[in-house]
Scaffold this active site. Structure first.
Site, PDB file in Angstrom:
ATOM      1  N   SER A 243       0.455  -1.143  -0.154  1.00  0.00           N
ATOM      2  CA  SER A 243       0.346  -0.099  -0.242  1.00  0.00           C
ATOM      3  C   SER A 243       1.126   0.944   0.161  1.00  0.00           C
ATOM      4  O   SER A 243       0.436   1.887  -0.205  1.00  0.00           O
ATOM      5  CB  SER A 243      -1.054   0.392   1.077  1.00  0.00           C
ATOM      6  N   HIS A 273      -2.010  -8.405   1.552  1.00  0.00           N
ATOM      7  CA  HIS A 273      -1.640  -7.402   2.484  1.00  0.00           C
ATOM      8  C   HIS A 273      -3.023  -7.188   3.335  1.00  0.00           C
ATOM      9  O   HIS A 273      -3.078  -8.611   3.725  1.00  0.00           O
ATOM     10  CB  HIS A 273      -1.789  -6.417   1.238  1.00  0.00           C
ATOM     11  N   HIS A 320       5.732 -12.914   7.439  1.00  0.00           N
ATOM     12  CA  HIS A 320       5.677 -12.218   6.908  1.00  0.00           C
ATOM     13  C   HIS A 320       7.230 -11.442   6.144  1.00  0.00           C
ATOM     14  O   HIS A 320       7.889 -12.470   6.127  1.00  0.00           O
ATOM     15  CB  HIS A 320       6.020 -10.474   8.109  1.00  0.00           C
ATOM     16  N   ARG A 329       3.092  -4.973  16.630  1.00  0.00           N
ATOM     17  CA  ARG A 329       1.295  -4.635  16.249  1.00  0.00           C
ATOM     18  C   ARG A 329       0.435  -5.955  16.814  1.00  0.00           C
ATOM     19  O   ARG A 329      -0.996  -5.517  17.774  1.00  0.00           O
ATOM     20  CB  ARG A 329       0.920  -4.021  14.882  1.00  0.00           C
TER      21      ARG A 329
HETATM   22  N1  CMX Z   1       0.591 -19.814   4.974  1.00  0.00           N
HETATM   23  C1  CMX Z   1       1.429 -20.636   4.267  1.00  0.00           C
HETATM   24  N2  CMX Z   1       2.215 -20.562   3.450  1.00  0.00           N
HETATM   25  C2  CMX Z   1       3.060 -19.659   3.339  1.00  0.00           C
HETATM   26  C3  CMX Z   1       2.790 -18.575   4.981  1.00  0.00           C
HETATM   27  C4  CMX Z   1       1.604 -18.342   5.778  1.00  0.00           C
HETATM   28  N3  CMX Z   1       1.282 -18.162   6.828  1.00  0.00           N
HETATM   29  N4  CMX Z   1       3.341 -16.714   4.374  1.00  0.00           N
HETATM   30  C5  CMX Z   1       4.229 -17.763   4.016  1.00  0.00           C
HETATM   31  N5  CMX Z   1       3.991 -19.051   3.297  1.00  0.00           N
HETATM   32  C6  CMX Z   1       4.877 -19.343   1.319  1.00  0.00           C
HETATM   33  C7  CMX Z   1       4.402 -18.634   0.875  1.00  0.00           C
HETATM   34  O1  CMX Z   1       2.778 -18.604   0.788  1.00  0.00           O
HETATM   35  C8  CMX Z   1       6.125 -18.953  -0.275  1.00  0.00           C
HETATM   36  O2  CMX Z   1       5.618 -20.480  -0.692  1.00  0.00           O
HETATM   37  P1  CMX Z   1       5.745 -20.692  -1.892  1.00  0.00           P
HETATM   38  O3  CMX Z   1       7.338 -20.094  -1.919  1.00  0.00           O
HETATM   39  O4  CMX Z   1       5.144 -21.852  -2.059  1.00  0.00           O
HETATM   40  O5  CMX Z   1       4.684 -19.389  -2.965  1.00  0.00           O
HETATM   41  C9  CMX Z   1       6.999 -19.308   1.310  1.00  0.00           C
HETATM   42  O6  CMX Z   1       5.850 -19.837   1.969  1.00  0.00           O
HETATM   43  C10 CMX Z   1       7.656 -18.095   1.281  1.00  0.00           C
HETATM   44  O7  CMX Z   1       7.325 -17.231   1.709  1.00  0.00           O
HETATM   45  P2  CMX Z   1       7.767 -16.227   2.721  1.00  0.00           P
HETATM   46  O8  CMX Z   1       9.291 -16.032   1.947  1.00  0.00           O
HETATM   47  O9  CMX Z   1       7.777 -16.414   3.924  1.00  0.00           O
HETATM   48  O10 CMX Z   1       7.530 -14.948   2.400  1.00  0.00           O
HETATM   49  P3  CMX Z   1       6.610 -13.903   1.345  1.00  0.00           P
HETATM   50  O11 CMX Z   1       7.630 -12.826   1.831  1.00  0.00           O
HETATM   51  O12 CMX Z   1       6.731 -14.926   0.285  1.00  0.00           O
HETATM   52  O13 CMX Z   1       5.157 -13.022   1.836  1.00  0.00           O
HETATM   53  C11 CMX Z   1       3.354 -12.498   2.760  1.00  0.00           C
HETATM   54  C12 CMX Z   1       5.021 -13.033   3.126  1.00  0.00           C
HETATM   55  C13 CMX Z   1       2.768 -12.313   4.446  1.00  0.00           C
HETATM   56  C14 CMX Z   1       2.461 -12.687   2.014  1.00  0.00           C
HETATM   57  C15 CMX Z   1       2.798 -14.876   3.449  1.00  0.00           C
HETATM   58  O14 CMX Z   1       3.615 -14.457   4.965  1.00  0.00           O
HETATM   59  C16 CMX Z   1       1.647 -14.554   3.929  1.00  0.00           C
HETATM   60  O15 CMX Z   1       0.872 -15.209   2.785  1.00  0.00           O
HETATM   61  N6  CMX Z   1       0.955 -14.707   4.961  1.00  0.00           N
HETATM   62  C17 CMX Z   1      -0.205 -15.089   5.075  1.00  0.00           C
HETATM   63  C18 CMX Z   1      -0.886 -13.913   4.309  1.00  0.00           C
HETATM   64  C19 CMX Z   1      -1.308 -12.426   5.206  1.00  0.00           C
HETATM   65  O16 CMX Z   1      -1.016 -12.764   6.441  1.00  0.00           O
HETATM   66  N7  CMX Z   1      -0.540 -11.369   5.119  1.00  0.00           N
HETATM   67  C20 CMX Z   1      -0.599 -10.136   6.091  1.00  0.00           C
HETATM   68  C21 CMX Z   1       0.793  -9.429   6.085  1.00  0.00           C
HETATM   69  C22 CMX Z   1       0.500  -8.257   6.624  1.00  0.00           C
HETATM   70  C23 CMX Z   1      -0.284  -7.150   6.032  1.00  0.00           C
HETATM   71  O17 CMX Z   1       0.631  -6.943   4.785  1.00  0.00           O
HETATM   72  O18 CMX Z   1      -1.078  -6.861   6.740  1.00  0.00           O
END
Ligand code: CMX
Length: 441
Positions: A243, A273, A320, A329
């Site tokens: 964002s 996000h 994250h 938070r």
């Molecule tokens: N559940 C399952 N798998 C997850 C995971 C979770 N909570 N967090 C990461 N992973 C997976 C990713 O999908 C990725 O898988 P692939 O390689 O198969 O695509 C792998 O683990 C590596 O990811 P990462 O490097 O640890 O995390 P990223 O930086 O790529 O992504 C985030 C970060 C937040 C998008 C991810 O942790 C996620 O999808 N979390 C759940 C959604 C969420 O809570 N988002 C809110 C974030 C805060 C905000 O912005 O508001």
């Protein structure tokens, strides 16, 4: 018209920095500060420094600091409404914009400015009324911000012809007007969607967060207190999150605050996000229903997390892109829950999920952060006060996020940051770069 003290103060702080920045770049621009790998290019540019953001800085282990202050410090130090223990979001905006802690008078001044600027033109409500009932609240929110663009003072000034040095001035007006208007717009969407289209007039004697709670239809003091905390802690997360970065990127084309902020909100509406806050509650409700509506045991939560992952889904609220520890938070909200709603059923489930999920995710090598983020807790607090319409939750996040991304946008114009335009390569080009790097290794 009375002098706008905040505007004067901002010009005194920000404008000299533009010249200092130019000198700094002239002297140091040639210095190498880092290298990056092909891995980073393919993983969303994580860890590559690509912009300067003044308002806040995220540390992977410790979490966010706003102008050097952590969340626990801000909960203690920022001015509060009489009788409250949580900070006023006006204070964090002042801090991000000016770089120093505000006095009570500074915060009151921001509150008064926003009250004065909060009028929303009728065509915005007419546009919202014309949308199909199933339009997601975040889509409505973004569209309403776009509809408000008719009011842009920056766009009008640019059309008339304005010197680069003056950009910050109409941008200040846009930023302040837009922040002032957002609670009214958000509350309108909420009441239209979920409360039979019965709307509540603003009460300008209240602070920004309390007035928002009032217009949403939640007048109890505890909900106002929650809104003050909520709108403070979601305000900013340095410059690279989707964002903040989209607002900054679109703004770099000299798009006004309305166009830029709408872009940021479209990014916030993604499930990885901000939309994760609604996804968490959906997931918690599905979890409970899966076990016949009873509070799930730790074993059941474990089983359900494994099931979620086996279905190829993410566990919302966990992980994250930068953080590697429990999000402060999340902790702030957990503390709020244990103080004000120690017996709440949903908060107890959130707590149990927190005990179960991290060890499971920690065992999955590819996941870099097994800990909860801000979205893992927020919904449970809202449900406690009766706000169960989780499709709306990301709009609350968006109202708060305006404080950080719009303060940053104003800084961008004051410092004269240029059009953002990184390079891209084709796959073939990347293979050639890899071959060249191997040769010189
Ligand atoms: N559940 C399952 N798998 C997850 C995971 C979770 N909570 N967090 C990461 N992973 C997976 C990713 O999908 C990725 O898988 P692939 O390689 O198969 O695509 C792998 O683990 C590596 O990811 P990462 O490097 O640890 O995390 P990223 O930086 O790529 O992504 C985030 C970060 C937040 C998008 C991810 O942790 C996620 O999808 N979390 C759940 C959604 C969420 O809570 N988002 C809110 C974030 C805060 C905000 O912005 O508001």
């Amino acid at each position: 018209m009375k002098t706008d003290k905040l505007k004067v103060k901002f010009s005194e702080v920000a404008l000299p920095m533009a010249a200092q920045m130019k000198d700094f770049v002239k002297e140091n621009g040639h210095l190498v500060i880092g290298q990056y790998t092909i891995d980073q290019v393919y993983s969303g540019m994580k860890g590559m420094i690509g912009m300067v953001t003044e308002t806040s800085k995220l540390d992977a282990e410790e979490g966010i600091r706003f102008r050097g202050y952590s969340i626990p410090e801000l909960r203690e130090k920022l001015p509060k409404a009489s009788g409250d223990t949580e900070p006023l979001p006006e204070g964090i905006f002042y801090l991000m914009l000016i770089g120093e802690l505000p006095t009570e008078e500074d915060v009151l001044n921001v509150s008064n400015q926003w009250a004065r600027r909060s009028n929303v033109p009728k065509h915005v409500f007419d546009m919202l009324d014309s949308l199909p009932a199933n339009t997601h609240p975040m889509t409505q929110f973004s569209m309403a911000v776009m509809a408000l663009q008719t009011e842009s003072i920056f766009a009008a000034a640019y059309r008339k012809g304005i010197s680069k040095k003056e950009y910050w001035d109409p941008m200040y007006e846009d930023v302040m007007n837009l922040i002032a208007r957002l609670p009214r717009v958000a509350a309108y969407i909420y009441r239209k969607n979920y409360k039979n289209n019965v709307h509540i007039e603003p009460d300008h004697k209240l602070d920004w967060a309390a007035n928002f709670a009032h217009m949403l239809g939640y007048d109890e003091y505890d909900f106002k207190r929650l809104m003050r905390l909520y709108l403070t802690i979601h305000a900013d997360h340095e410059g690279g999150n989707v964002s903040a970065h989209s607002t900054h990127l679109v703004g770099s084309a000299l798009s006004d605050a309305y166009l830029s902020f709408a872009a940021g909100m479209n990014g916030l509406a993604g499930p990885l996000h901000g939309l994760a806050n609604q996804e968490v509650v959906r997931w918690l409700i599905d979890l409970r229903n899966y076990y016949d509506g009873a509070a799930p045991s730790k074993e059941q939560i474990h089983e359900y997390v494994v099931k979620t992952m086996e279905e190829g889904k993410v566990v919302p609220g966990y992980g994250h892109a930068v953080l590697r520890k429990t999000d402060p938070r999340f902790t702030a909200q957990m503390e709020f829950a244990s103080k004000y709603m120690p017996d709440d059923d949903m908060c107890k489930i959130v707590q149990r999920v927190y005990e179960v999920v991290p060890p499971i995710l920690d065992n999955i090598k590819k996941i870099k952060n097994p800990w909860p983020n801000v979205d893992a807790h927020s919904g449970a607090l809202l449900i406690h006060y009766g706000m169960e319409e989780y499709d709306f939750y990301t709009v609350l996040f968006g109202v708060s996020r305006s404080l950080g991304v719009l303060a940053s946008l104003l800084w961008d114009r004051a410092l004269g940051h240029p059009l953002e335009r990184p390079s891209s390569v084709t796959t073939q080009g990347m293979h050639a770069l890899a071959a060249k790097a191997k040769q010189s290794a």
